[in-house]
Enzyme design. Structure first.
Site, PDB file in Angstrom:
ATOM      1  N   HIS A 133     -59.408 -28.483 -60.936  1.00  0.00           N
ATOM      2  CA  HIS A 133     -60.901 -28.734 -60.494  1.00  0.00           C
ATOM      3  C   HIS A 133     -61.408 -27.680 -60.713  1.00  0.00           C
ATOM      4  O   HIS A 133     -62.833 -27.188 -60.101  1.00  0.00           O
ATOM      5  CB  HIS A 133     -61.102 -29.240 -59.000  1.00  0.00           C
ATOM      6  CG  HIS A 133     -59.996 -30.488 -58.794  1.00  0.00           C
ATOM      7  ND1 HIS A 133     -59.928 -31.520 -59.243  1.00  0.00           N
ATOM      8  CD2 HIS A 133     -58.896 -30.226 -57.649  1.00  0.00           C
ATOM      9  CE1 HIS A 133     -59.059 -32.085 -58.790  1.00  0.00           C
ATOM     10  NE2 HIS A 133     -58.516 -31.620 -57.828  1.00  0.00           N
ATOM     11  N   HIS A 145     -58.809 -37.056 -58.882  1.00  0.00           N
ATOM     12  CA  HIS A 145     -57.601 -36.860 -59.299  1.00  0.00           C
ATOM     13  C   HIS A 145     -57.482 -38.084 -60.328  1.00  0.00           C
ATOM     14  O   HIS A 145     -56.258 -38.493 -60.751  1.00  0.00           O
ATOM     15  CB  HIS A 145     -56.654 -36.968 -58.383  1.00  0.00           C
ATOM     16  CG  HIS A 145     -56.903 -35.821 -57.348  1.00  0.00           C
ATOM     17  ND1 HIS A 145     -57.422 -35.885 -56.197  1.00  0.00           N
ATOM     18  CD2 HIS A 145     -56.334 -34.486 -57.205  1.00  0.00           C
ATOM     19  CE1 HIS A 145     -57.495 -34.792 -55.416  1.00  0.00           C
ATOM     20  NE2 HIS A 145     -56.807 -33.931 -56.257  1.00  0.00           N
TER      21      HIS A 145
END
Length: 333
Positions: free
Chosen positions: A57, A219
């Site tokens: 991320h 995700h």
């Protein structure tokens, strides 16, 4: 799968080693267990801020270690929560005697591991408070969560709570402002393509050439629905409608508009989204007081974006404007 890596098993370690070399003036990378701290030791009496989560991320979270934001960050394996054995020393490193605030995205592994670490740190005499971020309006539950997911609002919580800690607020006050930001921010995302986790070697989900996923998680979790591809304005409307419905801002409110790239979307496209989002907010009687556009919480190379709207008050605006000096966010220094 084509990626600039050597071995899927070492990609996080090698990436963090490079991150530490590139930003040696701002951070120190501790390799075993893996966590990142500010280069300058926290001043005595300052509340420490610690966050963390699965890698993939970037720049979240290590990119926000530095003046005005985090004192330590704990990267886990790709899309996998860090474990308490790394969170505990990161918490200790961030403590200067005034306590530590954990900023935790609402994913089951993150919540459980930070909770365990907080209990152990408190047993060692460190006061710990937790701010749980759950700003995603797409779904109430997903593969990774009980309740709403923590997504783009995490960046805003870390910046504003970090500024409160930097000015000298005590541990309860820093946690309170972090929670206030979370209560006033809503986020919704869209995926135009899937990402590929290195150790998996295949896309995390399948999308047709003419399909997009509305309400996607960071995700690759499924969103609200899959629809045919639309133009940017239509997609922006689909993201903003549930945000504004859930947040229920009143005409005259001041807001921060955050358009975030998922990793594979050009800045030019993010500004197209921002352009229409700003118009929609203005038409609703809202004043866009502050803005942020770019790749700040990504999902590897996923194409897509998220929109976050934060309802501001005067204190939050002042804290947003306060100086920050991190690898990924820097102004006023």
């Amino acid at each position: 799968m084509k990626k600039l890596i050597n071995d899927p098993r070492t990609v996080v370690d090698e990436s963090m080693e490079g991150f530490g070399l590139a930003h040696a003036d701002l951070v120190t990378v501790h390799p075993d267990p893996l966590f990142v701290t500010r280069k300058d030791a926290p001043k005595t009496g300052k509340v420490g801020l610690v966050s963390g989560g699965g890698s993939g991320h970037e720049p979240l979270h290590a990119g926000y270690v530095g003046l005005g934001m985090l004192d330590a960050a704990v990267p886990g394996a790709m899309f996998t929560s860090p474990t308490p054995d790394a969170i505990i020393p990161a918490t200790a490193a961030a403590d200067s005697g005034a306590g530590v605030v954990h900023i935790v995205k609402n994913y089951t592994g993150d919540v459980l591991n930070f909770e365990t670490a907080a209990e152990m740190a408190q047993a060692d005499g460190i006061e710990v408070r937790t701010v749980l971020v759950n700003d995603d309006v797409a779904v109430e539950d997903s593969l990774y969560t009980a309740g709403r997911r923590g997504v783009g609002g995490t960046v805003l919580v870390e910046k504003i709570a970090g500024a409160a800690a930097e000015r000298g607020d005590d541990v309860d006050a820093v946690a309170a402002i972090g929670r206030r930001v979370n209560e006033n921010v809503r986020t919704m995302g869209v995926a135009l393509s899937a990402c590929t986790v290195p150790h998996a070697g295949v896309p995390s989900f399948e999308l047709g050439d003419d399909e997009i996923e509305i309400g996607i998680g960071i995700h690759g979790e499924p969103g609200r629905h899959r629809i045919p591809m639309e133009n940017a304005d239509g997609i922006t409307d689909r993201l903003l409608e549930p945000i504004l419905t859930d947040l229920s801002p009143a005409p005259g409110d001041k807001v921060l508009l955050f358009v975030n790239g998922m990793g594979g979307t050009p800045a030019s496209e993010l500004y197209v989204v921002y352009r229409h989002a700003a118009k929609v907010l203005a038409d609703a009687g809202l004043t866009v007081e502050r803005s942020l556009v770019g790749n700040y919480i990504t999902s590897l190379e996923m194409q897509g974006c998220s929109i976050s709207v934060l309802r501001l008050d005067e204190e939050m605006t002042q804290l947003w404007d306060a100086p920050v000096n991190t690898p990924a966010l820097r102004w006023g220094v």
